[in-house]
Design a protein around this motif. Structure first.
Motif, mmCIF file in Angstrom:
data_model
loop_
_atom_site.group_PDB
_atom_site.id
_atom_site.type_symbol
_atom_site.label_atom_id
_atom_site.label_comp_id
_atom_site.label_asym_id
_atom_site.label_seq_id
_atom_site.Cartn_x
_atom_site.Cartn_y
_atom_site.Cartn_z
ATOM 1 N N GLY A 136 0.819 -1.211 0.000
ATOM 2 C CA GLY A 136 0.000 0.000 0.000
ATOM 3 C C GLY A 136 0.847 1.253 0.000
ATOM 4 O O GLY A 136 0.560 2.221 -0.715
ATOM 5 N N LYS A 137 1.921 1.262 0.810
ATOM 6 C CA LYS A 137 2.813 2.426 0.831
ATOM 7 C C LYS A 137 3.564 2.565 -0.484
ATOM 8 O O LYS A 137 3.802 3.666 -0.968
ATOM 9 C CB LYS A 137 3.796 2.310 1.990
ATOM 10 C CG LYS A 137 3.147 2.547 3.336
ATOM 11 C CD LYS A 137 4.146 2.445 4.458
ATOM 12 C CE LYS A 137 3.458 2.691 5.793
ATOM 13 N NZ LYS A 137 4.368 2.537 6.916
ATOM 14 N N MET A 138 3.940 1.426 -1.065
ATOM 15 C CA MET A 138 4.692 1.440 -2.320
ATOM 16 C C MET A 138 3.848 2.021 -3.459
ATOM 17 O O MET A 138 4.339 2.793 -4.268
ATOM 18 C CB MET A 138 5.087 -0.006 -2.660
ATOM 19 C CG MET A 138 6.357 -0.134 -3.441
ATOM 20 S SD MET A 138 6.943 -1.833 -3.455
ATOM 21 C CE MET A 138 5.728 -2.660 -4.408
ATOM 22 N N TYR A 139 2.604 1.654 -3.510
ATOM 23 C CA TYR A 139 1.746 2.086 -4.598
ATOM 24 C C TYR A 139 0.904 3.312 -4.251
ATOM 25 O O TYR A 139 0.079 3.738 -5.051
ATOM 26 C CB TYR A 139 0.827 0.948 -5.042
ATOM 27 C CG TYR A 139 1.583 -0.187 -5.691
ATOM 28 C CD1 TYR A 139 2.198 -0.013 -6.918
ATOM 29 C CD2 TYR A 139 1.663 -1.433 -5.076
ATOM 30 C CE1 TYR A 139 2.898 -1.056 -7.509
ATOM 31 C CE2 TYR A 139 2.351 -2.479 -5.656
ATOM 32 C CZ TYR A 139 2.973 -2.286 -6.876
ATOM 33 O OH TYR A 139 3.663 -3.306 -7.455
ATOM 34 N N SER A 140 1.121 3.926 -3.107
ATOM 35 C CA SER A 140 0.303 5.073 -2.719
ATOM 36 C C SER A 140 0.592 6.314 -3.549
ATOM 37 O O SER A 140 -0.247 7.204 -3.670
ATOM 38 C CB SER A 140 0.497 5.391 -1.234
ATOM 39 O OG SER A 140 1.829 5.811 -1.008
ATOM 40 N N SER A 141 1.776 6.381 -4.159
ATOM 41 C CA SER A 141 2.108 7.553 -4.974
ATOM 42 C C SER A 141 1.705 7.372 -6.436
ATOM 43 O O SER A 141 1.886 8.292 -7.235
ATOM 44 C CB SER A 141 3.607 7.856 -4.872
ATOM 45 O OG SER A 141 4.341 6.747 -5.353
ATOM 46 N N VAL A 142 1.192 6.243 -6.804
ATOM 47 C CA VAL A 142 0.773 6.007 -8.193
ATOM 48 C C VAL A 142 -0.541 6.754 -8.433
ATOM 49 O O VAL A 142 -1.471 6.657 -7.651
ATOM 50 C CB VAL A 142 0.587 4.505 -8.456
ATOM 51 C CG1 VAL A 142 0.001 4.262 -9.835
ATOM 52 C CG2 VAL A 142 1.897 3.765 -8.312
ATOM 53 N N ARG A 143 -0.547 7.515 -9.486
ATOM 54 C CA ARG A 143 -1.766 8.272 -9.878
ATOM 55 C C ARG A 143 -2.211 7.756 -11.240
ATOM 56 O O ARG A 143 -1.435 7.644 -12.170
ATOM 57 C CB ARG A 143 -1.463 9.761 -9.992
ATOM 58 C CG ARG A 143 -0.908 10.379 -8.741
ATOM 59 C CD ARG A 143 -2.069 10.643 -7.742
ATOM 60 N NE ARG A 143 -1.545 11.303 -6.560
ATOM 61 C CZ ARG A 143 -1.553 10.790 -5.361
ATOM 62 N NH1 ARG A 143 -2.106 9.619 -5.169
ATOM 63 N NH2 ARG A 143 -1.059 11.432 -4.335
ATOM 64 N N VAL A 144 -3.459 7.527 -11.353
ATOM 65 C CA VAL A 144 -4.049 7.059 -12.604
ATOM 66 C C VAL A 144 -4.867 8.205 -13.179
ATOM 67 O O VAL A 144 -5.704 8.773 -12.500
ATOM 68 C CB VAL A 144 -4.937 5.822 -12.361
ATOM 69 C CG1 VAL A 144 -5.602 5.390 -13.667
ATOM 70 C CG2 VAL A 144 -4.133 4.691 -11.774
ATOM 71 N N VAL A 145 -4.583 8.496 -14.441
ATOM 72 C CA VAL A 145 -5.298 9.579 -15.120
ATOM 73 C C VAL A 145 -5.910 8.986 -16.396
ATOM 74 O O VAL A 145 -5.240 8.311 -17.156
ATOM 75 C CB VAL A 145 -4.322 10.731 -15.489
ATOM 76 C CG1 VAL A 145 -5.057 11.806 -16.261
ATOM 77 C CG2 VAL A 145 -3.658 11.277 -14.260
#
Length: 150
Positions: A136-145
């Motif tokens: 969760g912490k690893m992928y928390s900065s991923v933004r989907v547009v």
């Protein structure tokens, strides 16, 4: 005082296994209310315009009612006691199995499942929770547009 004695009598009756049998109301719990109440009118009916001779209709009614009554009486006289013995034996076996096998087995399964659920919970909190927290912490900065291209 009478109510207190009545309660005592009921306890004695339950403990000894003896009960007074009701010869008037033989279906107090109404378990055969809709099943076996079959009268002449429930089986044989003549619609309007199709009637037999009145004497035949009356004789048929009497024959049906008397034969049903007599046949039932004969069958119960011959088979009532043997079938009562078989049903009593069957329900005694079911009670025995339920008391001495089914309930202890269920209790054993409940005890074992409580133990297994504690072990399962411990494994989840020890190994799986940290793994998913890290993901969760690893992928928390991923933004989907989503963009629509024309």
């Amino acid at each position: 005082m009478a109510d207190s004695n009545h309660g005592h009598d009921e306890q004695m009756m339950k403990r000894d296994g003896h009960r007074e049998i009701d010869l008037i109301n033989r279906d107090p719990k109404q378990i055969n209310e809709d099943v076996v109440k079959v009268n002449f009118e429930d089986v044989i009916a003549e619609p309007a315009g199709t009637h037999s001779v009145d004497g035949v209709w009356k004789a048929s009614y009497t024959t049906f009612t008397v034969s049903k009554y007599c046949c039932y009486r004969c069958l119960t006289a011959v088979l009532g006691i043997p079938l009562s013995f078989l049903w009593g034996f069957l329900f005694a076996c079911i009670s025995f199995c339920h008391i001495w096998a089914v309930v202890p087995c269920i209790k054993s399964c409940v005890i074992e499942s409580q133990c297994l659920s504690r072990v399962y919970s411990l494994v989840l909190h020890t190994f799986i929770d940290p793994l998913f927290e890290a993901m969760g912490k690893m992928y928390s900065s991923v933004r989907v547009v989503l963009r629509k291209e024309a």
